[in-house]
Design an enzyme around this catalytic site. Structure first.
Site, PDB file in Angstrom:
ATOM      1  N   HIS A  51      -2.858   7.608   6.610  1.00  0.00           N
ATOM      2  CA  HIS A  51      -1.849   8.502   6.024  1.00  0.00           C
ATOM      3  C   HIS A  51      -2.499   9.786   5.484  1.00  0.00           C
ATOM      4  CE1 HIS A  51       1.957   6.411   6.266  1.00  0.00           C
ATOM      5  NE2 HIS A  51       1.475   5.304   5.720  1.00  0.00           N
ATOM      6  N   GLY A  89       0.836  -1.188   0.000  1.00  0.00           N
ATOM      7  CA  GLY A  89       0.000   0.000   0.000  1.00  0.00           C
ATOM      8  C   GLY A  89       0.871   1.237   0.000  1.00  0.00           C
ATOM      9  N   HIS A 131      -4.782   1.568   7.292  1.00  0.00           N
ATOM     10  CA  HIS A 131      -3.440   2.129   7.410  1.00  0.00           C
ATOM     11  C   HIS A 131      -3.231   3.229   6.367  1.00  0.00           C
ATOM     12  CE1 HIS A 131       1.118   1.503   7.889  1.00  0.00           C
ATOM     13  NE2 HIS A 131       1.018   2.249   6.801  1.00  0.00           N
ATOM     14  N   GLU A 132      -3.629   2.957   5.124  1.00  0.00           N
ATOM     15  CA  GLU A 132      -3.420   3.950   4.063  1.00  0.00           C
ATOM     16  C   GLU A 132      -4.314   5.173   4.263  1.00  0.00           C
ATOM     17  OE1 GLU A 132      -0.815   3.533   2.491  1.00  0.00           O
ATOM     18  OE2 GLU A 132      -0.590   1.419   3.000  1.00  0.00           O
ATOM     19  N   CYS A 174       5.463  -0.113   7.216  1.00  0.00           N
ATOM     20  CA  CYS A 174       5.119   1.128   6.509  1.00  0.00           C
ATOM     21  C   CYS A 174       6.346   1.529   5.701  1.00  0.00           C
ATOM     22  CB  CYS A 174       4.754   2.226   7.510  1.00  0.00           C
ATOM     23  SG  CYS A 174       4.337   3.792   6.706  1.00  0.00           S
ATOM     24  N   LEU A 175       6.150   1.830   4.434  1.00  0.00           N
ATOM     25  CA  LEU A 175       7.285   2.188   3.585  1.00  0.00           C
ATOM     26  C   LEU A 175       7.946   3.479   4.051  1.00  0.00           C
ATOM     27  CD1 LEU A 175       5.857   1.252   0.069  1.00  0.00           C
ATOM     28  CD2 LEU A 175       7.384  -0.086   1.540  1.00  0.00           C
ATOM     29  N   GLN A 180       3.115   9.919   1.136  1.00  0.00           N
ATOM     30  CA  GLN A 180       4.368   9.154   1.170  1.00  0.00           C
ATOM     31  C   GLN A 180       5.241   9.421  -0.051  1.00  0.00           C
ATOM     32  OE1 GLN A 180       2.213   5.234   2.175  1.00  0.00           O
ATOM     33  NE2 GLN A 180       4.146   5.080   3.274  1.00  0.00           N
TER      34      GLN A 180
HETATM   35 NI    NI Z   1       2.341   3.404   5.765  1.00  0.00          NI
END
Ligand code: NI
Length: 169
Positions: free
Chosen positions: A139, A45, A135-136, A93-94, A50
């Site tokens: 963000h 995701g 989660h996304e 998380c990236l 991000q």
């Molecule tokens: Ni994330």
């Protein structure tokens, strides 16, 4: 195809609320770049902030790592129903590389969004897909996994991240 640089926590852009996207905006190139970036990372995701895009857009593909690509591009996503039942999963998380954080969230959610063609979509999500969508969406509201923890767990998780970052510096 373009792999974009990923914004890392604690960059302030990860703590800001994103603006709605306009239905007439051409987001096709951005969405493809976000998918390219997510697959390259590799992750399941990726949300606008991000990659420094402060708009309410995220992409996810929860099954591609199992060999079943299923990219979903969500514009202006909203959760319209949540189960009382909760599930705790270790979330990566990236933007917080090298760290897995146990986060408790509703186990099942209904996600409404607009697709790239401007069509209203809705899906009942459970399991990892429900976790990923929440989660996304977080963000887009300026929240990362750390923000979902109690103070003690947060301090532990952030200390772990500091160690990982220090080791990589
Ligand atoms: Ni994330």
């Amino acid at each position: 195809m373009a792999v974009l640089p990923i914004v890392l926590w604690p960059d302030p852009r990860l703590s800001q609320i994103c603006a709605p996207v306009q239905a007439d905006e051409d987001l096709r190139a951005l969405a493809q770049d976000m998918l390219d970036t997510m697959y390259d990372a590799p992750g399941r995701g990726l949300a606008g902030p991000q990659v420094g895009v402060m708009k309410r857009i995220f992409v996810m593909d929860v099954t591609w790592k199992e060999g079943v690509p299923d990219p979903v591009i969500c514009l202006n996503p909203r959760i319209t129903a949540r189960s009382d039942a909760v599930a705790t999963r270790a979330e990566g998380c990236l933007s917080i590389p090298g760290i897995q954080t146990d986060v408790t969230r509703p186990e099942t959610v209904t996600l409404d969004w607009t697709d790239l063609d401007g069509v209203a979509r809705s899906a009942d999500l459970t399991g990892f897909a429900a976790t990923c969508a929440q989660h996304e969406l977080d963000h887009l509201d300026g929240l990362v996994t750390f923000d979902r923890l109690d103070p003690e767990a947060r301090a532990t998780a952030q200390a772990g991240y500091d160690i990982v970052r220090g080791a990589g510096a």
